[in-house]
Design a protein around this motif. Structure first.
Motif, PDB file in Angstrom:
ATOM      1  N   VAL A   2       0.854  -1.182   0.000  1.00  0.00           N
ATOM      2  CA  VAL A   2       0.000   0.000   0.000  1.00  0.00           C
ATOM      3  C   VAL A   2       0.891   1.233   0.000  1.00  0.00           C
ATOM      4  O   VAL A   2       1.770   1.367   0.838  1.00  0.00           O
ATOM      5  N   GLU A   4       1.985   5.185   0.308  1.00  0.00           N
ATOM      6  CA  GLU A   4       1.723   6.203   1.318  1.00  0.00           C
ATOM      7  C   GLU A   4       0.501   7.043   0.926  1.00  0.00           C
ATOM      8  O   GLU A   4      -0.350   7.346   1.753  1.00  0.00           O
ATOM      9  N   ARG A   7      -2.637   5.044   1.444  1.00  0.00           N
ATOM     10  CA  ARG A   7      -2.908   4.921   2.868  1.00  0.00           C
ATOM     11  C   ARG A   7      -3.517   6.208   3.427  1.00  0.00           C
ATOM     12  O   ARG A   7      -4.481   6.205   4.169  1.00  0.00           O
ATOM     13  N   PHE A  10      -6.996   6.756   2.132  1.00  0.00           N
ATOM     14  CA  PHE A  10      -7.896   5.804   2.786  1.00  0.00           C
ATOM     15  C   PHE A  10      -8.290   6.339   4.165  1.00  0.00           C
ATOM     16  O   PHE A  10      -9.453   6.351   4.537  1.00  0.00           O
ATOM     17  N   LEU A  15     -12.036   5.883   6.362  1.00  0.00           N
ATOM     18  CA  LEU A  15     -12.197   5.640   7.800  1.00  0.00           C
ATOM     19  C   LEU A  15     -13.234   6.538   8.478  1.00  0.00           C
ATOM     20  O   LEU A  15     -14.001   6.057   9.306  1.00  0.00           O
ATOM     21  N   PRO A  16     -13.307   7.833   8.149  1.00  0.00           N
ATOM     22  CA  PRO A  16     -14.311   8.659   8.839  1.00  0.00           C
ATOM     23  C   PRO A  16     -15.752   8.234   8.537  1.00  0.00           C
ATOM     24  O   PRO A  16     -16.662   8.639   9.250  1.00  0.00           O
ATOM     25  N   LEU A  18     -16.874   5.045   8.219  1.00  0.00           N
ATOM     26  CA  LEU A  18     -17.113   3.625   8.509  1.00  0.00           C
ATOM     27  C   LEU A  18     -18.482   3.370   9.134  1.00  0.00           C
ATOM     28  O   LEU A  18     -19.136   2.383   8.827  1.00  0.00           O
ATOM     29  N   ASP A  19     -18.911   4.276  10.021  1.00  0.00           N
ATOM     30  CA  ASP A  19     -20.218   4.080  10.656  1.00  0.00           C
ATOM     31  C   ASP A  19     -21.330   4.098   9.611  1.00  0.00           C
ATOM     32  O   ASP A  19     -22.262   3.297   9.658  1.00  0.00           O
ATOM     33  N   TYR A  22     -21.130   0.906   7.562  1.00  0.00           N
ATOM     34  CA  TYR A  22     -21.629  -0.244   8.319  1.00  0.00           C
ATOM     35  C   TYR A  22     -23.150  -0.207   8.431  1.00  0.00           C
ATOM     36  O   TYR A  22     -23.826  -1.224   8.258  1.00  0.00           O
ATOM     37  N   VAL A  39     -18.614  -4.620   4.487  1.00  0.00           N
ATOM     38  CA  VAL A  39     -17.858  -3.380   4.658  1.00  0.00           C
ATOM     39  C   VAL A  39     -16.371  -3.634   4.420  1.00  0.00           C
ATOM     40  O   VAL A  39     -15.684  -2.853   3.768  1.00  0.00           O
ATOM     41  N   GLN A  40     -15.905  -4.757   4.946  1.00  0.00           N
ATOM     42  CA  GLN A  40     -14.488  -5.070   4.752  1.00  0.00           C
ATOM     43  C   GLN A  40     -14.168  -5.214   3.257  1.00  0.00           C
ATOM     44  O   GLN A  40     -13.189  -4.658   2.766  1.00  0.00           O
ATOM     45  N   CYS A  43     -14.152  -1.846   1.703  1.00  0.00           N
ATOM     46  CA  CYS A  43     -12.961  -1.068   2.044  1.00  0.00           C
ATOM     47  C   CYS A  43     -11.763  -1.502   1.207  1.00  0.00           C
ATOM     48  O   CYS A  43     -10.959  -0.669   0.783  1.00  0.00           O
ATOM     49  N   VAL A  44     -11.658  -2.802   0.988  1.00  0.00           N
ATOM     50  CA  VAL A  44     -10.558  -3.292   0.152  1.00  0.00           C
ATOM     51  C   VAL A  44     -10.697  -2.738  -1.268  1.00  0.00           C
ATOM     52  O   VAL A  44      -9.733  -2.261  -1.865  1.00  0.00           O
ATOM     53  N   LEU A  47      -9.783   0.955  -1.206  1.00  0.00           N
ATOM     54  CA  LEU A  47      -8.338   1.167  -1.121  1.00  0.00           C
ATOM     55  C   LEU A  47      -7.690   0.967  -2.487  1.00  0.00           C
ATOM     56  O   LEU A  47      -6.836   1.738  -2.902  1.00  0.00           O
TER      57      LEU A  47
END
Lengths: 178, 274
Positions: A2, A4, A7, A10, A15-16, A18-19, A22, A39-40, A43-44, A47
């Motif tokens: 991954v 920089e 990352r 992402f 990340l902000p 995620l709620d 989900y 969700v996982q 996210c992949v 990314l």
């Protein structure tokens, strides 16, 4: 590996939210554990897209579009019937009887307010997929019409009529409970 | 209800509810609502429905385990291992003994304490602090020393760390103390106080400020999806992490700063904080 940049993007764009991701996945799959997998998976995918340098203007709508796609793949594999039901025919039918709901007794606002958690959850779960996702994105994720349109790929007019229809169905269910 | 334009008016009603109308549309809608009792009853029902959905089917928090895995997706493949957080996450049962070992190391390397937070980039420190907060929530052991009494927490920390931490009582402001723990940031132990607000926990980590930093206004950041507030007073920098709402977190930071300032002025004699 991954990078920089990947990352950092992402952390900034995914990340902000995620709620939100989900919550949407939960309502689409109907199960907490499956929602985590979806969700996982999303996210992949996100990314990978960020690694590829995809420009992201509206991160939340963008991420939810990916979550939605991931959820649809999951449903296709595990609940193929749910997807079939979400086809165009069902929508046309729903639209037709939307005009008739005016004839049945109007649900009371007070009755709607009294519905408990389980009843509300069951009512939302019972909505056809296209209506459910639109309603969840609007009421639970708080997306604007434009964001919903971007996330679902449906024109704004369709978003509006689905939302109206979803609410009519819910009000009907909650307002005329036993 | 099949009169012409019904569907358009209904959509307009939804758009009004969703704040999607422009000013002209709002005026038009208000006129229609005033003139048509059926329409305004429908509007009341839609509002009731919205309130009900928001109250009974709220947005859910992603489980912390999922959040952690997602943070790892972006981080583990990175070259230099940072801090000691990966083993701490992976192996919770041994963490306490690990922390103990680290604390002992810290005591043994007294002279290095002044380097805290100055050698590493600040975001590395922030990430370590947020990770520690997350870990503490997942393990169900947010604190190493459980006490609502600052006179218990302060000496406990003082016995483990070379720097004396400020411990203030914020119970009156609605943030009772839950206890304290030692986090590892930039390779050194730092004091973290844990306060409570209803079911939420707030971790406040105290760092040595870089240089003689002037008091700075709190800066709001988001690290790993968590709201983080960083500020400094005198020669100390503080980082607060919590899943509280931004308003509550701000209230906490304000109460904490007031209490610490009071403590300084009162020479440590002040009992309670407002």
């Amino acid at each position: 590996m991954v990078s920089e940049t990947g990352r950092r993007n992402f952390a900034e764009h995914v990340l902000p939210h995620l709620d939100d991701a989900y919550s949407l996945a939960r309502w689409l799959c109907g199960d907490a554990t499956d929602a985590e997998d979806v969700v996982q998976d999303a996210c992949v995918r996100a990314l990978k897209a960020l690694e590829g340098g995809a420009p992201v203007e509206r991160p939340r709508a963008w991420l939810l579009a990916i979550v939605r796609n991931a959820a649809y793949s999951w449903l296709g594999k595990n609940r193929p019937r749910a997807i079939v039901l979400a086809g165009g025919a069902e929508e046309a039918e729903a639209r037709a009887d939307a005009l008739e709901t005016g004839g049945s007794p109007s649900p009371e606002a007070a009755l709607i307010e009294m519905a408990d958690r389980a009843t509300v959850a069951a009512a939302i779960d019972g909505l056809p997929l296209a209506f459910r996702e639109t309603l969840v994105m609007r009421e639970i994720n708080g997306l604007s019409y434009r964001d919903i349109s971007e996330a679902t790929g449906a024109p704004i007019g369709t978003v509006m009529s689905r939302l109206a229809r979803a609410r009519a169905l819910l009000a009907q269910k909650l307002g005329t409970a036993p | 209800m099949t009169r012409p334009g019904f569907e358009d008016r209904s959509l307009l009603l939804h758009a009004a509810l969703d704040g999607e109308l422009d000013a002209a549309g709002v005026i038009e809608m208000e006129r229609l609502l005033a003139a048509d009792p059926d329409l305004s009853a429908e509007y009341a029902r839609l509002k009731a429905l919205r309130e009900t959905i928001r109250a009974k089917a709220p947005r859910e928090r992603a489980p912390d385990s999922l959040r952690l895995r997602m943070m790892e997706i972006a981080e583990t493949k990175q070259a230099p291992p940072r801090e000691a957080k990966t083993p701490r996450w992976r192996d919770p049962p041994s963490w306490r003994s690990f922390a103990g070992a680290m604390a002992a190391t810290v005591v043994a390397t007294l002279g290095l304490q002044h380097l805290i937070a100055s050698s590493n980039a600040p975001d590395t420190a922030l990430q370590a602090i947020v990770s520690a907060h997350m870990r503490s929530q997942i393990s169900g052991q947010p604190v190493d020393v459980v006490s609502t009494d600052r006179h218990t927490v302060k000496p406990w920390l003082a016995g483990k760390l070379p720097v004396a931490a400020e411990v203030v009582d914020l119970a009156e402001a609605g943030f009772p103390l839950a206890g304290g723990r030692i986090d590892i940031v930039s390779g050194a132990g730092v004091p973290t106080l844990v306060y409570k607000r209803r079911d939420h926990l707030i971790s406040v980590t105290e760092l040595r400020a870089e240089r003689a930093e002037e008091a700075t206004v709190p800066r709001h950041l988001a690290v790993g999806g968590y709201p983080v507030v960083r500020w400094s007073d005198n020669e100390r920098a503080y980082v607060a992490v919590s899943d509280l709402s931004p308003t509550d977190l701000d209230a906490f930071v304000a109460a904490f700063r007031r209490a610490v300032a009071k403590e300084r002025v009162g020479g440590g004699g002040g009992e309670s904080a407002k």
